[in-house]
Scaffold this active site. Structure first.
Site, PDB file in Angstrom:
ATOM      1  N   HIS A  63      44.533  52.659  42.200  1.00  0.00           N
ATOM      2  CA  HIS A  63      44.110  51.295  41.891  1.00  0.00           C
ATOM      3  C   HIS A  63      44.726  50.305  42.872  1.00  0.00           C
ATOM      4  O   HIS A  63      45.956  50.237  42.991  1.00  0.00           O
ATOM      5  CB  HIS A  63      44.539  50.944  40.464  1.00  0.00           C
ATOM      6  CG  HIS A  63      44.077  49.599  40.017  1.00  0.00           C
ATOM      7  ND1 HIS A  63      44.935  48.639  39.531  1.00  0.00           N
ATOM      8  CD2 HIS A  63      42.849  49.038  40.001  1.00  0.00           C
ATOM      9  CE1 HIS A  63      44.256  47.558  39.219  1.00  0.00           C
ATOM     10  NE2 HIS A  63      42.986  47.769  39.501  1.00  0.00           N
ATOM     11  N   HIS A  88      36.495  42.305  40.074  1.00  0.00           N
ATOM     12  CA  HIS A  88      35.848  43.514  39.567  1.00  0.00           C
ATOM     13  C   HIS A  88      34.381  43.264  39.241  1.00  0.00           C
ATOM     14  O   HIS A  88      33.502  44.027  39.629  1.00  0.00           O
ATOM     15  CB  HIS A  88      36.562  44.011  38.308  1.00  0.00           C
ATOM     16  CG  HIS A  88      37.986  44.384  38.533  1.00  0.00           C
ATOM     17  ND1 HIS A  88      39.015  43.471  38.467  1.00  0.00           N
ATOM     18  CD2 HIS A  88      38.568  45.573  38.822  1.00  0.00           C
ATOM     19  CE1 HIS A  88      40.163  44.089  38.697  1.00  0.00           C
ATOM     20  NE2 HIS A  88      39.929  45.367  38.927  1.00  0.00           N
ATOM     21  N   ARG A 163      42.492  32.416  49.764  1.00  0.00           N
ATOM     22  CA  ARG A 163      42.577  33.802  49.282  1.00  0.00           C
ATOM     23  C   ARG A 163      43.507  33.825  48.083  1.00  0.00           C
ATOM     24  O   ARG A 163      44.727  33.906  48.219  1.00  0.00           O
ATOM     25  CB  ARG A 163      43.097  34.738  50.388  1.00  0.00           C
ATOM     26  CG  ARG A 163      43.256  36.201  49.943  1.00  0.00           C
ATOM     27  CD  ARG A 163      41.926  36.773  49.460  1.00  0.00           C
ATOM     28  NE  ARG A 163      42.006  38.191  49.138  1.00  0.00           N
ATOM     29  CZ  ARG A 163      42.053  38.667  47.893  1.00  0.00           C
ATOM     30  NH1 ARG A 163      42.099  37.839  46.867  1.00  0.00           N
ATOM     31  NH2 ARG A 163      42.048  39.974  47.676  1.00  0.00           N
ATOM     32  N   CYS A 208      44.542  36.178  56.987  1.00  0.00           N
ATOM     33  CA  CYS A 208      44.490  37.196  55.953  1.00  0.00           C
ATOM     34  C   CYS A 208      44.494  38.584  56.600  1.00  0.00           C
ATOM     35  O   CYS A 208      43.859  38.796  57.641  1.00  0.00           O
ATOM     36  CB  CYS A 208      43.229  37.014  55.116  1.00  0.00           C
ATOM     37  SG  CYS A 208      43.013  38.268  53.832  1.00  0.00           S
ATOM     38  N   TYR A 343      48.673  46.487  51.101  1.00  0.00           N
ATOM     39  CA  TYR A 343      48.979  46.086  52.482  1.00  0.00           C
ATOM     40  C   TYR A 343      49.660  47.207  53.261  1.00  0.00           C
ATOM     41  O   TYR A 343      50.592  46.974  54.019  1.00  0.00           O
ATOM     42  CB  TYR A 343      49.807  44.796  52.475  1.00  0.00           C
ATOM     43  CG  TYR A 343      48.939  43.629  52.093  1.00  0.00           C
ATOM     44  CD1 TYR A 343      48.181  42.951  53.039  1.00  0.00           C
ATOM     45  CD2 TYR A 343      48.800  43.263  50.764  1.00  0.00           C
ATOM     46  CE1 TYR A 343      47.333  41.930  52.678  1.00  0.00           C
ATOM     47  CE2 TYR A 343      47.955  42.234  50.383  1.00  0.00           C
ATOM     48  CZ  TYR A 343      47.218  41.572  51.345  1.00  0.00           C
ATOM     49  OH  TYR A 343      46.363  40.569  50.998  1.00  0.00           O
TER      50      TYR A 343
END
Length: 477
Positions: A63, A88, A163, A208, A343
């Protein structure tokens, strides 16, 4: 068993028929809400969504939001959580590619009104500028429109990319405090007390980590929003140096040199947690700020009001918004934005996260050299270039014939930055004489350490879609 044997032995049944009949049988599996509630462990995890029941046990470690987030919903319905994490429901691939294959049955006592009183946590989010390029409104994910990028070297606040991971928090400034901890030493500051400290201004670009992810998705699907190249913006920030705050809590350079303090932890009011290396935090040339102003104004709510961490040269997520606490440690902070997959730059040949040990893969901090073509007209090509780590841009090369020949672009705004502390982007342009119709234009930048953008995107593709700094190409029709 007889049911299966009958199907398999029947010569008149096609393979499609077999699959269809098995599918129908699976749909007949019925479970109550109470049944689902009993499957609430890491090794036995069920959830519901609508009338359907899903076994998500094998997905927990994959996840992107981390197992701690998905475990909140285990044994229950997804609706209350997806109402907050609306990425989602904004992405149909999550239903089709991830959730649907995990379906094991349906609810026998399904109540369509079970979650009708769930409140929309995004109802108080700020109104955004219509010129942004929106991928999602809740949480807000929006790029600076490419038609606006080259208009201003310092991006106006209302045109900054957004973001967010959660609803924008409503903060009671009268009770707000920034807490700074170092072992048994602590410092707590109200906003008014914080603003009385010595301040500094810097101009810094923030990008980003998923900028240009869309191009990766042309190679193979990645995890994350399909961003173009507009998730990058620049501002003048004003705030207090992190180094000064840490010294006020008795952190010393010797602590860092001896390894007593290796990481600085940060936590935001919305729950985001990250850390940066102590060497960056304490570097007198690192310019890490706790900012309260953005382009001369109080930081807007969408961008971190009242306090935002600014880590020049580092990936956007390290510049967290709505900062509430700072702590010292000899370990990285826990959480998906630091230790999880979110990340982590996986190798291009890894398509299954189960095949790697995420704890052994470094989290993205400084970003690689980058450049993009933003504007093309009959006589000039314009774009931006930037590099993490404060490494200045020394050259941008442009090809108008798909890489057969090259010309050096003229560096514009940003070219006179200190090449070791060039925190902001550099604009560039190339004047052209030839007709650009039916031409493929390419740009690539070189930084002050003579790192250059890689040609082949295939060799830097990664499952999370991070750090795409391959040659930027556009085709003019």
């Amino acid at each position: 068993m007889f049911y299966k044997k009958t199907i398999l032995l029947s010569s008149s049944c096609s393979l499609i028929g077999v699959i269809d009949m098995f599918s129908k049988k699976n749909k007949e599996n019925k479970y109550s809400y109470e049944d689902v509630s009993k499957h609430n462990k890491l090794n036995d995890a069920w959830v519901t969504y609508g009338k359907n029941v899903y076994n998500v046990t094998n997905f927990i470690n994959e996840h992107p939001g981390g197992q701690d987030k998905i475990m909140l919903a285990v044994g229950k319905g997804l609706e209350p959580y997806w109402n907050t994490y609306k990425q989602h429901t904004n992405d149909p691939d999550i239903f089709n590619d991830i959730l649907k294959p995990m379906k094991i049955g349906e609810l026998s006592d399904y109540d369509p009104h079970k979650y009708k009183n769930t409140k929309d946590p995004y109802i108080n989010d700020p109104i955004r500028d219509y010129r942004l390029n929106f991928h999602s409104t809740s949480p807000c994910i929006a790029e600076t429109c490419k038609n606006s990028i080259m208009d201003n070297w310092i991006t106006p606040n209302e045109l900054w990319y957004v973001r967010n991971y959660h609803p924008v928090p409503n903060i009671d400034i009268n009770n707000f405090e920034l807490s700074i901890f170092n072992n048994d030493k602590s410092l707590k500051l109200s906003l008014s007390e914080f603003k009385k400290l010595k301040t500094k201004k810097i101009v810094s670009t923030i990008q980003c980590g998923g900028n240009r992810r869309r191009e990766y998705n042309n190679i193979d699907k990645t995890i994350g929003t399909s961003l173009n190249f507009g998730a990058i913006s620049t501002a003048e920030w004003e705030g207090v140096l992190l180094r000064d705050l840490l010294i006020n809590t008795k952190v010393t350079d010797q602590d860092v040199l001896e390894g007593k303090i290796k990481h600085i932890h940060f936590e935001a009011i919305d729950g985001v947690k990250i850390s940066i290396p102590a060497e960056k935090a304490m570097n007198i040339y690192g310019d890490v700020l706790i900012a309260f102003k953005m382009n001369g104004e109080d930081i807007p709510k969408d961008h971190g009001y009242p306090l935002r961490l600014i880590v020049p040269g580092h990936v956007g997520i390290r510049n967290i918004k709505w900062l509430k606490s700072i702590n010292t440690s000899d370990q990285e902070i826990d959480g998906t934005w630091q230790r999880g997959i979110s990340y982590k730059g996986l190798p291009h040949y890894i398509k299954d996260v189960k095949k790697v040990n995420l704890q052994e893969i470094a989290s993205v901090q400084e970003m690689p050299v980058q450049s993009c073509i933003v504007d093309v007209n009959s006589s000039v090509i314009k774009g931006f270039a930037w590099c993490g780590g404060g490494r200045g841009i020394v050259r941008v090369d442009v090809s108008t014939d798909n890489g057969k020949t090259w010309e050096e672009a003229v560096l514009k705004e940003g070219k006179y930055q200190n090449p070791s502390r060039a925190w902001a982007w550099t604009f560039w342009e190339l004047k052209v004489k030839d007709d650009l119709k039916n031409k493929t234009i390419i740009c690539k930048a070189t930084d002050s350490s003579y790192n250059i953008q890689p040609e082949k995107i295939e060799n830097i593709w990664n499952l999370r879609g991070l750090n795409n700094n391959s040659w930027h190409k556009i085709h003019i029709k």
